[in-house]
Write a protein that holds these residues in place. Structure first.
Motif, short mmCIF file in Angstrom:
data_model
loop_
_atom_site.label_atom_id
_atom_site.label_comp_id
_atom_site.label_asym_id
_atom_site.label_seq_id
_atom_site.Cartn_x
_atom_site.Cartn_y
_atom_site.Cartn_z
N ILE A 32 0.82 -1.34 -0.41
CA ILE A 32 0.11 0.28 -0.16
C ILE A 32 0.72 1.23 0.10
CG2 ILE A 32 -1.52 0.94 1.13
CD1 ILE A 32 -2.60 -1.65 0.39
N LEU A 33 0.36 2.27 -0.63
CA LEU A 33 1.85 3.53 -0.66
C LEU A 33 0.15 4.94 -0.33
CD1 LEU A 33 1.19 4.14 -4.80
CD2 LEU A 33 3.62 3.03 -3.03
N ASP A 34 0.85 4.53 0.88
CA ASP A 34 0.15 4.68 2.43
C ASP A 34 0.55 6.60 2.79
OD1 ASP A 34 -1.41 5.53 4.92
OD2 ASP A 34 -0.29 4.39 5.60
N LEU A 35 -0.62 7.61 2.20
CA LEU A 35 -0.60 8.60 2.35
C LEU A 35 -1.31 9.51 3.46
CD1 LEU A 35 -0.31 9.79 -1.13
CD2 LEU A 35 1.59 9.25 0.15
N THR A 36 -1.47 8.56 4.24
CA THR A 36 -3.16 9.03 5.38
C THR A 36 -1.87 9.07 6.91
OG1 THR A 36 -3.10 6.44 6.34
CG2 THR A 36 -4.80 7.04 4.84
N VAL A 37 -1.12 8.84 6.67
CA VAL A 37 -0.16 8.85 8.40
C VAL A 37 -0.36 10.60 8.61
CG1 VAL A 37 2.31 9.59 6.78
CG2 VAL A 37 2.23 8.42 9.39
N GLY A 38 -0.63 10.61 9.84
CA GLY A 38 -0.16 11.64 10.67
C GLY A 38 0.57 12.10 11.89
N GLU A 39 1.79 11.12 11.33
CA GLU A 39 2.87 11.51 12.32
C GLU A 39 4.24 11.78 11.13
OE1 GLU A 39 3.37 8.63 14.88
OE2 GLU A 39 2.84 6.63 13.29
N PRO A 40 5.16 12.31 11.42
CA PRO A 40 6.37 12.69 10.91
C PRO A 40 7.51 11.04 11.36
CG PRO A 40 6.52 14.03 13.12
CD PRO A 40 5.49 13.22 13.22
N ASP A 41 7.76 10.86 9.48
CA ASP A 41 8.08 9.70 9.54
C ASP A 41 10.10 9.82 9.95
OD1 ASP A 41 8.74 12.54 7.34
OD2 ASP A 41 9.98 10.18 6.14
N PHE A 349 -14.07 7.83 -4.28
CA PHE A 349 -13.25 8.43 -4.93
C PHE A 349 -12.47 8.25 -4.05
CE2 PHE A 349 -9.47 11.03 -5.78
CZ PHE A 349 -9.14 11.05 -6.91
N ALA A 350 -11.94 8.22 -2.92
CA ALA A 350 -10.53 7.52 -2.30
C ALA A 350 -10.92 6.11 -2.15
CB ALA A 350 -10.60 7.90 -0.58
N ARG A 351 -11.29 5.44 -1.96
CA ARG A 351 -12.15 3.75 -2.24
C ARG A 351 -11.50 3.53 -2.73
NH1 ARG A 351 -17.22 3.13 -1.61
NH2 ARG A 351 -17.50 3.60 1.18
N TYR A 352 -11.73 3.87 -4.73
CA TYR A 352 -11.17 3.85 -5.83
C TYR A 352 -9.85 3.39 -6.05
CZ TYR A 352 -10.14 4.85 -10.53
OH TYR A 352 -9.94 4.70 -12.14
N LEU A 353 -9.47 4.68 -5.30
CA LEU A 353 -8.01 4.81 -5.58
C LEU A 353 -7.17 3.50 -4.76
CD1 LEU A 353 -7.11 9.00 -4.87
CD2 LEU A 353 -7.44 7.65 -7.07
N LEU A 354 -7.40 3.35 -3.36
CA LEU A 354 -7.39 2.06 -2.65
C LEU A 354 -7.85 1.08 -3.91
CD1 LEU A 354 -6.11 1.50 0.13
CD2 LEU A 354 -8.82 1.17 0.98
N GLU A 355 -8.40 0.81 -4.09
CA GLU A 355 -9.10 -0.33 -4.64
C GLU A 355 -8.15 -0.92 -6.18
OE1 GLU A 355 -13.21 -0.77 -4.80
OE2 GLU A 355 -13.42 -1.25 -2.83
N SER A 356 -7.94 0.93 -6.82
CA SER A 356 -7.66 0.91 -8.19
C SER A 356 -5.65 0.10 -8.33
CB SER A 356 -8.14 1.35 -9.37
OG SER A 356 -7.92 2.36 -8.96
N GLU A 357 -5.09 1.19 -7.47
CA GLU A 357 -3.86 2.00 -7.52
C GLU A 357 -3.40 1.51 -5.80
OE1 GLU A 357 -1.99 2.11 -9.69
OE2 GLU A 357 -3.90 2.55 -11.68
N ARG A 358 -4.39 0.95 -5.37
CA ARG A 358 -2.89 0.38 -3.87
C ARG A 358 -2.93 2.05 -3.20
NH1 ARG A 358 -6.64 -3.01 -2.76
NH2 ARG A 358 -6.14 -5.49 -4.08
N VAL A 359 -3.56 3.16 -3.38
CA VAL A 359 -3.04 4.61 -3.11
C VAL A 359 -4.25 4.89 -2.01
CG1 VAL A 359 -2.46 6.38 -3.18
CG2 VAL A 359 -2.39 4.98 -5.46
N ALA A 360 -3.14 4.28 -0.34
CA ALA A 360 -4.71 4.69 0.93
C ALA A 360 -4.75 5.95 0.88
CB ALA A 360 -4.12 4.33 1.84
N VAL A 361 -5.98 7.29 0.89
CA VAL A 361 -5.60 8.74 1.47
C VAL A 361 -7.10 9.05 1.22
CG1 VAL A 361 -5.06 9.05 -0.57
CG2 VAL A 361 -6.59 9.29 -0.64
N ILE A 362 -7.64 10.29 2.85
CA ILE A 362 -8.38 9.97 3.78
C ILE A 362 -8.75 11.41 3.07
CG2 ILE A 362 -9.51 10.92 6.12
CD1 ILE A 362 -7.00 9.77 6.75
N HIS A 363 -10.72 10.67 2.89
CA HIS A 363 -11.68 11.53 1.79
C HIS A 363 -12.24 12.90 2.74
CE1 HIS A 363 -14.18 8.67 4.58
NE2 HIS A 363 -15.15 9.43 5.09
N GLY A 364 -12.24 13.96 1.45
CA GLY A 364 -12.87 15.40 2.71
C GLY A 364 -13.71 15.30 3.61
N ALA A 365 -14.72 14.51 3.91
CA ALA A 365 -16.22 14.62 3.81
C ALA A 365 -15.44 14.31 5.46
CB ALA A 365 -17.06 13.60 3.50
#
Length: 399
Positions: A32-41, A349-365
Motif C-alpha cells: 500500500i502506498l500510504d498517504l494517510t499517516v498523521g505523524e512525522p516519518d 473516490f478515495a476507495r477507488y484509489l485504494l482498490e485500483s492503485e493501492r493508494v490510501a488517502v482520507i476523504h474530505g467529508a
C-alpha cells in the motif's frame, strides 16, 4: 453490557480507521502506498532519546505532579515566552498525555449539556466527536477554499449564540495547512470581544512545521485583551517526531487549568515521567532538527503540490504549515470508473484509489468538507512520487 449514550453519539476516528485499513491490507500481503499517516516519518532526535534513557537510569520512574514536572513546566513557560512573548505562571500550565487529551479534558471541564462549540470546517476529525462526547453541540462553520479554508469575522458572528462556549481555532490546520495571519486574528478578535461568554481553544500542534517567511502568530499574543479567554494547546508530537511519547500541554486561565488537573488526577494521575524528561530535552535542547525536517517537508510539499495540480480534475492550495495537502477532486466526481461505477462522493473516490492503485488517502467529508481528499507528505519522496503517478493513472481512466 449496555454502553453509555455518549459512546453512541461519537464515531471512531476516520484517520485511525484509514490507518487500520492500511495495516489490514498490508497484513494480507498487499503493498500500500500510504498517504494517510498523521505523524512525522523521522525518528525522534538522538539527544531526546538519550535524555529519556538517562531519566530511567536515574530512577525517575515514579509518579510526577498531576500537571507535569517542574522542569517541563519551566521549559514550556520558556518556550511560550520566547516564541510568542506570552508569560504564564505555573498554575496556568497543564501537561497531559498528548495535546489530544488536554483538549478533551478542557471540553470535559467546561461543556455542559446543550453548550455550543464553534468548529470551522475543514476540521481535525476529532473536534466534533470530542464535543459530542462531553454533551455539547458542535456548530460547524463551512470555510470554503475561496477563503483559503479560514474562518471570516462574518461567519464567526453568524455562528455565535447565547449558548456558545468555545471557538476552536487550529492554526496551522489539519487537514489544510491553512494558518491565520496576525491581521486575520485581530479581525476575529474584534468579534470575540463583543461576546464575552465565548472562549477560544487554540490548537497549535503544527506551529513549528511552518513555511512562510513571517513567524506564525497566536491569538493570545495578537490580542492581549483575550488572554484570559484563550486556552493555548500544543505538544512535542509533530515538531520533534515524538507522537508515541504522548506529551501535550495547555496554557490558559488558572480556573480551567485547575479543573483539568482535577480531572486528570482521577483519570491517569500524571503523564509518563520518562516522556516528560524527553520533552524537556526537546524543548530546551538543540533545535536544528526542526529546521532540517521543515526544509525536507517544504521540498515534499512543493513537489507533491505540482504533481497533483498537473492531474486533470484535481487542484491544490499549497499549505502554509503542517505536512498535508487538501486536494480538490470535485472535478472528477460524477465520472465513471473502468468497471462502470459512478464516483458520486469523495469517499467513493478515495476507495477507488485504494482498490485500483493501492493508494490510501482520507476523504474530505471526514473533515467536514466533501469534494476533497487529504494527502500526507510525511513519507519518503520515492513513495510520494510513486503514489502521485498512481493517482494520475487512476484519474486518467475515469470517463
Amino acid at each position: 453490557m449496555t454502553t453509555a449514550a455518549r459512546v453512541a453519539r461519537i464515531k471512531p476516528s476516520p484517520s485511525s480507521a484509514a490507518a487500520q485499513r492500511v495495516r489490514e491490507l498490508t497484513a494480507q500481503g498487499h503493498r500500500i502506498l500510504d498517504l494517510t499517516v498523521g505523524e512525522p516519518d523521522f525518528d525522534t532526535p538522538d539527544h531526546v532519546k538519550a535524555a529519556a534513557i538517562a531519566a530511567v537510569e536515574r530512577g525517575e520512574t515514579k509518579y510526577t505532579p498531576v500537571n507535569g514536572t517542574p522542569e517541563l513546566r519551566a521549559a514550556i513557560r520558556a518556550k511560550l515566552g520566547h516564541r510568542h512573548g506570552l508569560h504564564y505562571p505555573d498554575e496556568e500550565i497543564t501537561v497531559g498525555g498528548g495535546a489530544k487529551q488536554v483538549i478533551f479534558l478542557a471540553l470535559m471541564a467546561t461543556v455542559d449539556h446543550g453548550d455550543e462549540v464553534v468548529i470551522p470546517a475543514p476540521y481535525w476529525v476529532s473536534y466534533p466527536d470530542m464535543v459530542l462526547a462531553n454533551d455539547g453541540t458542535p456548530v460547524i462553520v463551512d470555510c470554503p477554499e475561496s477563503d483559503r479554508f479560514k474562518l471570516t469575522p462574518a461567519r464567526l458572528e453568524a455562528a455565535i449564540t447565547p449558548r456558545t462556549r468555545w471557538l476552536v481555532l487550529n492554526s496551522p490546520g489539519n487537514p489544510t495547512g491553512a494558518a491565520y495571519s496576525a491581521e486575520e486574528l485581530r479581525a476575529l478578535a474584534g468579534v470575540l470581544l463583543t461576546h464575552p461568554q465565548v472562549h477560544v481553544l487554540t490548537d497549535e500542534i503544527y506551529d513549528e512545521i511552518w513555511y512562510e517567511p513571517e513567524s506564525v502568530p497566536t491569538l493570545a499574543a495578537v490580542e492581549p485583551r483575550l488572554r484570559d479567554r484563550v486556552f493555548l494547546t500544543n505538544g512535542v508530537s509533530k515538531t520533534y517526531a515524538m507522537t508515541g511519547w504522548r506529551i501535550g500541554y495547555g496554557a490558559g486561565p488558572r480556573e480551567l487549568v485547575g479543573a483539568i488537573n482535577k480531572l486528570q488526577s482521577q483519570m491517569s494521575s500524571c503523564p509518563s515521567s520518562i516522556s516528560q524528561a524527553a520533552a524537556v530535552a526537546a524543548l530546551t535542547g538543540p533545535q536544528d532538527f526542526v529546521a532540517t525536517t521543515v526544509a525536507t517537508y517544504r521540498g515534499r510539499r512543493d513537489r507533491v503540490a505540482k504533481l497533483l495540480a498537473d492531474v486533470p480534475g484535481l487542484s491544490v492550495t499549497a499549505p502554509s504549515g503542517g505536512f498535508y495537502l487538501f486536494v480538490n477532486c470535485g472535478g472528477l466526481l460524477g465520472k465513471r470508473t473502468p468497471a462502470g461505477d459512478v464516483l458520486r462522493t469523495d469517499e467513493e473516490f478515495a476507495r477507488y484509489l485504494l482498490e485500483s492503485e493501492r493508494v490510501a488517502v482520507i476523504h474530505g467529508a471526514a473533515y467536514g468538507t466533501p469534494g476533497y481528499f487529504r494527502v500526507s507528505f510525511a513519507t519518503s519522496t520515492a513513495v510520494l512520487d510513486e503514489a502521485c503517478e498512481a493517482i494520475a493513472r487512476a484519474c486518467a481512466r475515469l470517463s
